[in-house]
Design an enzyme around this catalytic site. Structure first.
Site, PDB file in Angstrom:
ATOM      1  N   GLY A 250       1.971   7.928  -4.507  1.00 11.90           N
ATOM      2  CA  GLY A 250       0.917   6.918  -4.510  1.00 11.90           C
ATOM      3  C   GLY A 250      -0.394   7.443  -5.053  1.00 11.90           C
ATOM      4  O   GLY A 250      -1.112   6.738  -5.774  1.00 11.90           O
ATOM      5  N   ASP A 251      -0.719   8.684  -4.721  1.00 10.18           N
ATOM      6  CA  ASP A 251      -1.938   9.312  -5.245  1.00 10.18           C
ATOM      7  C   ASP A 251      -1.847   9.483  -6.757  1.00 10.18           C
ATOM      8  O   ASP A 251      -2.835   9.320  -7.476  1.00 10.18           O
ATOM      9  CB  ASP A 251      -2.150  10.673  -4.583  1.00 10.18           C
TER      10      ASP A 251
END
Length: 302
Positions: A250-251
């Site tokens: 997600g990052d």
């Protein structure tokens, strides 16, 4: 300049076992210690994609020294505040037939340290991007993200928020440039279960009505959706590949989106770059490189 803030960074101790058995001695087939935390991951992927950023946060003890040293060794700019007490947490990521995580508790962040961080953030100027990512230690007030954003008002700093529940919700009235919940987090905000892209876009519209400029929602195997500031809806299935490591995916999507937007000023291209970077990290033992990201991008969006 891009700035990332990680209030709760960590050293990630990644252990791979053939089979993890609770209550028994498990022997590692592979292990690695690396700098972690959501904002830290964003800075690392941005660097891999060719974009400079400055990673800010709090560090303590020998683990904090290791964290900052690792970031510098990977070419990242850092501006951490070192705390006098405690130690930067260690998160254990056990990778067997399933992934198991044990996240440590971070050090106490004093009011003086918070003031020091706010002073550092006063230096942001027009055109800068500020990325606030991840959880906060229990010693911090729950409205800390809001307090940070309020101090940036009127400076034309673009704010990116990747957080959950009230940490995210309380920032919406200040019109963050981008927010990135996953579909579980999006569902939690509204007390519903989101199971398909159409539902995700429907609730993304609600977040936009509450103040968010762009809403990017990751949906694991269902791909991702983006509702951009012009009301355009972007959808994509998940790229094909073997899941190796979900930590940091997600990052990486946030970093890829920002990199894509800075390079093209086009939301569709930024969306695709975000998906490619997120998937490239998921398909690798480590965070995505530019080469891996471009390979996924070209295969997925021919």
């Amino acid at each position: 300049m891009i700035y990332t803030v990680t209030f709760n960074p960590a050293l990630d101790y990644i252990v791979r076992v053939e089979q993890f058995n609770v209550g028994e001695v498990n022997r590692a087939a592979y292990s690695e210690i690396m700098a972690g935390g959501k904002g830290v991951n964003v800075s690392l992927v941005l660097k891999n994609l060719g974009h400079e950023s400055t990673a800010l946060g709090f560090a303590a003890g020998f683990t904090g020294e290791k964290l900052v040293r690792d970031l510098k060794d990977k070419g990242c700019r850092t501006n951490f505040i070192f705390l006098e007490q405690g130690m930067t947490r260690i998160n254990v990521k056990i990778k067997g037939q399933e992934e198991t995580e044990i996240n440590g508790e971070g050090p106490e962040i004093t009011p003086m340290a918070i003031r020091a961080m706010m002073i550092k953030l006063e230096r942001l100027r027009e055109g800068d991007i500020l990325i606030l990512s991840g959880s906060i230690p229990k010693t911090l007030p729950e409205d800390i993200y809001e307090k940070v954003i309020v101090r940036q008002q009127g400076k034309n700093v673009r704010i990116v928020v990747d957080a959950t529940k009230n940490l995210l919700k309380e920032t919406l009235e200040y019109h963050p440039f981008l927010i990135k919940p996953n579909h579980h987090e999006l569902g939690e905000l509204f007390g519903v279960t989101i199971s398909n892209p159409e539902e995700a876009l429907s609730y993304a519209e609600k977040l936009q009505q509450m103040g968010a400029v762009n809403v990017l929602v990751s949906m694991a195997g269902e791909g991702a959706v983006l509702l951009d500031e012009y009301g355009n809806k972007h959808m994509s299935p998940a790229p094909e590949g073997r899941l190796v490591n979900s930590v940091g995916a997600g990052d990486s999507m946030v970093a890829g989106f920002i990199a894509g937007y800075l390079e093209t000023k086009d939301y569709e291209q930024a969306f695709r770059m975000g998906i490619a970077a997120g998937s490239a990290s998921a398909f690798s033992e480590f965070l995505a490189t530019r080469e891996e990201t471009m390979e996924v991008l070209e295969k997925t969006f021919k």
